[in-house]
Design a protein around this motif. Structure first.
Motif: not given
Length: 662
Positions: A484, A487-488, A490, A170-171
């Protein structure tokens, strides 16, 4: 990629339950001695292996349950060539950490002296666990969850690794997003981060600092350039920093101020996720080919940059700063902790992706030799990258007239501030910038899509037959990438950097990986049995590994992991950004929730399984720690099967007949 389908008549074991009065008839004509049977009350049950659906189930020589897939289910894929596996592991394990973290740690912790604790921990921690994860995947032919059928009570370890690799997927892709954004901006005649005449620049921006003219304290109030005094220069900012913070991040005051979306970054994020999807959607058939480019090309670029770097003024000073030994550092605990943490990061231990890659190996592949080769490539790349990085940092320090310690950076600070500044000072700067960020993109891309591959493999292994859809894999990869990406979103806001750092500091931190590695060693060495697993490895590769591996799994590596884990815990410091902004309390709570979401998977799943089981604690433990072996073990562990056929009537317990139908 080769894929074989199991014929309808090849269920290798037929299990028959007999009473003590029933005669034993071996349908394959086998005879010989008749020692008493060691198993009882085994019936036909539904398997949970990687093959799917119902299964023929038996016991191996050591008490493990053996499952066999129903006819018609395809066997697990294998690499077309063994080099596909090597290149995939190189692509996944050799990543940005080798280039932007190891050189800085080496300089910070005594130069060449840092190699002493680093290499020591490589042999007592890095290689043993690296080999353990690959060998487990190859032996069990399963992803990061089902591989722990080797001790089903501790299957939570697989779920923990899935949580960690999901957070990483994700990050981590945000680094690729920033790199791709810089790559696009490199295609300009003048690099946008090399000048101060852009709309995002502030009055404090200055292109040349003239530090050498300000070394005389009496000139503090003397005008040096652009009506600025030396006192003003102390608070001035580089255009590289302003491009990073004001243009790329457009950073907000804090985590509680998310701000607006950065639409250019969002489009870059979308493009990178689409690229990852089409690298992974067909499985190891496509992944095994793409890594030949993504894993090898960065070495070509690193070599070109090294040749260019060593020809720059100040390069020699930078390289000597990198390797000059400071023997006093060996007495500092932080040096040893940094060495251990770097090993676990760069070797990609505890994420489950190495297990997934190993599961596509041929059963008799020499994974022991592979582990040493891959460790050598990984650590060698880190050391080589240090010469590239510090030759250029030495040039930067020489140009600015400052000490190298003032320009030495790690992490994003090196990739998006120090290095862009350096290439902006070279002739034909856009070409070198494009080359560097293309290398950065490839370095991270193969780590990203192998991480996604490991996550999807683990998910699909949970549902081998229930959802036997033609495009099951493509749909699963699409759902993973889409989730993912959501969420990314953000992280492409003005407060996105704070969210990114929260993920990086907690979700896949040193503590979570060390916790994972500790339990991997304990379960294999003390629950399944170190000697037993060494026997299994010998069945695969044809010889027993050096006993050092067993000693490491049983004693040395768990102690190393636990010591570094406790050091991290006792020396915990609240998260900050640029050593200035302190995260609010609720931000730290979110971070600890992410860390505990993986760490608690292990104890919670153990307690849940023990609570749901029946019988005394000893009976529950014995039942839940009995290995559930896969279908392939029936073929490759044939000597054990033959031993089990040598049974005789006359015992009080029910017995098993194993009939070979080949």
């Amino acid at each position: 990629m080769e894929k074989q389908t199991l014929p309808a008549s090849s269920c290798s074991l037929v299990l028959l339950e007999e009473t003590k009065k029933s005669p034993l008839l071996m349908s394959n004509g086998g005879g010989g001695g008749h020692p008493p049977a060691a198993a009882a009350n085994v019936s036909l049950v539904e398997g949970s292996g990687d093959g799917g659906g119902g299964a023929c189930v038996g016991l191996d020589k050591k008490g493990g349950v053996v499952t066999r897939p129903q006819p018609g289910y395809p066997e697990r894929e294998t690499w077309t060539r063994q080099m596909d596996f090597i290149m995939s592991c190189v692509g996944f394990a050799v990543g940005l950490g080798n280039v932007w973290r190891f050189p800085y740690l080496c300089y910070k912790n005594g130069g060449g002296v840092f190699l002493i604790p680093y290499m020591l921990i490589v042999f007592v921690g890095g290689i043993p666990i690296f080999f353990l994860e690959i060998a487990l995947g190859q032996f069990m032919k399963a992803g990061s969850i089902n591989v722990w059928n080797i001790a089903p009570l501790f299957k939570g370890l697989g779920y923990a690794s899935m949580v960690i690799v999901f957070f990483c997927n994700t990050y981590y892709i945000m680094v690729l997003t920033w790199g791709f954004y810089y790559l696009i901006k490199s295609f300009n005649s003048v690099l946008p981060w090399s000048t101060c005449d852009n709309i995002w620049n502030t009055p404090s921006c200055i292109e040349t600092f003239h530090h050498q003219q300000c070394r005389n304290g009496s000139l503090a109030n003397t005008t040096i350039v652009n009506n600025m005094t030396c006192a003003d220069l102390a608070t001035s900012r580089s255009p590289v920093i302003e491009f990073w913070e004001n243009k790329v991040l457009n950073i907000s005051p804090g985590l509680d101020v998310p701000g607006s979306f950065h639409w250019e970054l969002m489009l870059c994020l979308m493009f990178v996720w689409v690229l990852v999807y089409f690298c992974v959607w067909k499985g190891v058939k496509s992944t095994g080919k793409i890594v030949y480019v993504t894993a090898t090309f960065p070495y070509v670029v690193l070599f070109i940059l090294l040749v260019r770097g060593v020809t720059l003024p100040g390069a020699y000073d930078g390289i000597m700063y990198y390797i000059k030994p400071d023997w006093s550092k060996l007495l500092e605990a932080q040096v040893w902790i940094d060495a251990g943490t770097q090993i676990f990061f760069s070797y990609a231990i505890g994420l489950g992706a190495l297990t997934a890659l190993g599961s596509y190996n041929r059963f008799n592949n020499d994974c022991y030799k592979d582990a040493f080769v891959l460790a050598l490539i990984n650590s060698g790349t880190s050391f080589f990258a240090g010469f590239v990085v510090f030759s250029i940092l030495g040039f930067m320090a020489n140009e600015q007239g400052v000490d190298i310690s003032q320009v030495a950076e790690s992490g994003p600070g090196l990739a998006f501030i120090a290095y862009p500044k350096a290439v902006s000072l070279w002739p034909v700067a856009p070409l070198w910038a494009a080359l560097f960020f293309f290398m950065l993109l490839l370095l991270g891309l193969d780590s990203q899509f192998v991480g996604v591959e490991g996550f999807v493999t683990g998910i699909l292994d949970l549902f081998p037959g229930q959802y036997n859809h033609r495009y099951k894999r493509e749909i699963a990869v699409a759902i993973c990438c889409l989730l993912c990406f959501i969420i990314d979103l953000s992280m492409v806001t003005q407060g996105g950097m704070y969210v990114f750092q929260l993920f990086d500091y907690y979700s896949a931190s040193g503590m979570t990986l060390l916790w994972q590695a500790f339990w991997e060693c304990i379960i294999v060495a003390w629950v399944y049995g170190a000697d037993r697993f060494m026997d299994d490895v010998a069945r695969m590769i044809g010889y027993r590994p050096f006993p050092w591996m067993k000693w490491c799994w049983s004693f040395i590596t768990p102690c190393v992991c636990l010591a570094i884990f406790m050091f991290h815990l006792f020396n915990y410091k609240p998260l900050t950004y640029n050593n200035v902004y302190v995260y609010p309390w609720w931000g730290e709570v979110i971070g600890w929730c992410m860390a505990l979401s993986s760490m608690l998977c292990i104890p919670v799943s153990v307690l849940y399984k023990l609570f749901r089981a029946k019988g005394t604690f000893k009976e529950r433990w014995a039942h839940l720690t009995t290995p559930v072996l896969g279908a392939h073990h029936l073929e490759y562990m044939a000597p054990d099967v033959r031993d089990l056929t040598l049974i005789s009537p006359g015992t009080d317990d029910n017995i098993i007949i194993l009939e070979s139908v080949m």
